[in-house]
Design a protein around this motif. Sequence first.
Motif, PDB file in Angstrom:
ATOM      1  N   CYS A   1      48.944  34.144  32.864  1.00 43.41           N
ATOM      2  CA  CYS A   1      48.448  34.967  33.964  1.00 43.41           C
ATOM      3  C   CYS A   1      49.071  36.362  33.962  1.00 43.41           C
ATOM      4  O   CYS A   1      48.418  37.348  34.333  1.00 43.41           O
ATOM      5  N   GLU A   2      50.337  36.462  33.555  1.00 39.32           N
ATOM      6  CA  GLU A   2      50.992  37.771  33.492  1.00 39.32           C
ATOM      7  C   GLU A   2      50.298  38.673  32.477  1.00 39.32           C
ATOM      8  O   GLU A   2      50.250  39.896  32.648  1.00 39.32           O
TER       9      GLU A   2
ATOM     10  N   LYS B   1      46.592  39.735  33.823  1.00 42.82           N
ATOM     11  CA  LYS B   1      46.634  40.831  34.796  1.00 42.82           C
ATOM     12  C   LYS B   1      46.601  42.210  34.129  1.00 42.82           C
ATOM     13  O   LYS B   1      46.195  43.198  34.752  1.00 42.82           O
TER      14      LYS B   1
ATOM     15  N   GLU C   1      37.464  42.870  33.729  1.00 39.14           N
ATOM     16  CA  GLU C   1      37.506  42.514  35.144  1.00 39.14           C
ATOM     17  C   GLU C   1      37.500  41.006  35.347  1.00 39.14           C
ATOM     18  O   GLU C   1      38.206  40.485  36.208  1.00 39.14           O
TER      19      GLU C   1
ATOM     20  N   LYS D   1      41.013  39.727  34.371  1.00 39.20           N
ATOM     21  CA  LYS D   1      42.061  40.210  35.280  1.00 39.20           C
ATOM     22  C   LYS D   1      42.024  39.490  36.627  1.00 39.20           C
ATOM     23  O   LYS D   1      43.056  39.352  37.301  1.00 39.20           O
ATOM     24  N   SER D   2      40.856  39.008  37.015  1.00 37.26           N
ATOM     25  CA  SER D   2      40.715  38.372  38.330  1.00 37.26           C
ATOM     26  C   SER D   2      41.108  36.894  38.330  1.00 37.26           C
ATOM     27  O   SER D   2      41.250  36.287  39.403  1.00 37.26           O
TER      28      SER D   2
ATOM     29  N   PRO E   1      43.990  35.193  37.655  1.00 32.00           N
ATOM     30  CA  PRO E   1      45.229  34.777  38.352  1.00 32.00           C
ATOM     31  C   PRO E   1      45.114  34.789  39.866  1.00 32.00           C
ATOM     32  O   PRO E   1      45.718  33.938  40.548  1.00 32.00           O
ATOM     33  N   THR E   2      44.375  35.753  40.417  1.00 33.93           N
ATOM     34  CA  THR E   2      44.265  35.822  41.880  1.00 33.93           C
ATOM     35  C   THR E   2      43.264  34.807  42.423  1.00 33.93           C
ATOM     36  O   THR E   2      43.363  34.396  43.579  1.00 33.93           O
ATOM     37  N   THR E   3      42.309  34.397  41.597  1.00 35.90           N
ATOM     38  CA  THR E   3      41.284  33.440  42.045  1.00 35.90           C
ATOM     39  C   THR E   3      41.741  32.006  41.901  1.00 35.90           C
ATOM     40  O   THR E   3      41.397  31.146  42.729  1.00 35.90           O
TER      41      THR E   3
ATOM     42  N   PRO F   1      45.105  29.716  41.516  1.00 33.51           N
ATOM     43  CA  PRO F   1      46.566  29.586  41.530  1.00 33.51           C
ATOM     44  C   PRO F   1      47.098  28.619  40.479  1.00 33.51           C
ATOM     45  O   PRO F   1      48.257  28.704  40.089  1.00 33.51           O
TER      46      PRO F   1
ATOM     47  N   SER G   1      39.601  23.612  38.384  1.00 33.06           N
ATOM     48  CA  SER G   1      39.517  25.069  38.229  1.00 33.06           C
ATOM     49  C   SER G   1      38.421  25.446  37.240  1.00 33.06           C
ATOM     50  O   SER G   1      37.646  26.387  37.461  1.00 33.06           O
TER      51      SER G   1
END
Length: 327
Positions: free
Chosen positions: A282-283, A286, A291, A294-295, A297-299, A301, A307
Amino acid sequence: YLFSLVDNSTQYPDRITTLEEKWSKLTQNIQAEKLPDFIRYYWNSKNKTVRGNELFKAIRGKIKTAEEVFALMNEMMEYSDIYMALRNANDELWQGQREITDNIELLNLFNMKQPYSLLMAAYKHLEKDNFVRLLSDVITVGFRYNVICGKNPNDIEKIYNNIATQIYSNSEYNRRQLQEIYVDDNEFVTVFSHKIFSPNTRNNRIVKYILGKYERFKGGTRDISLNSETDTLEHILPQNPGLEWGDNNYDFDSLIYRIGNICLLEKNFNKDLENKSYFSKCEIYKQSAFETTKSIPTTFPGWNSASINQRQIQMANCAKSIWKIDF
């Protein structure tokens, strides 16, 4: 049979030689491709659909004079150029026509041969704008029908050929004629939500194409080249998961190659990931310019079968708008 209809009369002393030359040129133009396949595609672009084993009977029933033989040969020569161009996105026929080139590349990537008769008739008898529109529609229909839903391709050939004969007759294209073979949204979303692409060169390019279109739909600005090595496919749940992924009761084989488990990632990032844990990945995600990557990790957990299912359902609901024809 065609040669038997032509003789060297006093009035036309060199007709056999002329026919031999035309046949030789046709064979050279088709190159290593099977000539009977081309002749069938050509024949079906203007006549009732026939299978390979019916072709000779159909030709014999319509071509009965030397004049008809030469008319047939001359038209087949013209169509052979189109046929070969449909098999090659870099053919000079498409030079400087990016939209056509991109769709011809997809036609071959999807291994779609059933529309050949339709596309040959369309190129020959439609205005360029209508040909471009039809080609785009064929790709959309094929993506839903062939690529995602995996339906029997033989069932759609007759529909394509019926449209071809109408275009041959009146030089008009009505996209509503494709509605009969257009997979509806409910079926398309359902199948897309569970789609798995086994790993091989062709399927990897298809997945990259899907993710590239999804990226643009979600606001990304980059065009993804199917042949680029800069943009790579990243399996979030790794292809060879190590101890970092622990004992999560993963059914690895059924999850790894789900579309929902794959994202786009720059090559310079991907080479450092290997089998790292989801949180370590995830690091990196980011930092991606994509797009849709990048999204993640926030979507999400965490990363597990739920998932993957959730992400793929989200993608499927976008896909029905990306690959859509408004009838």
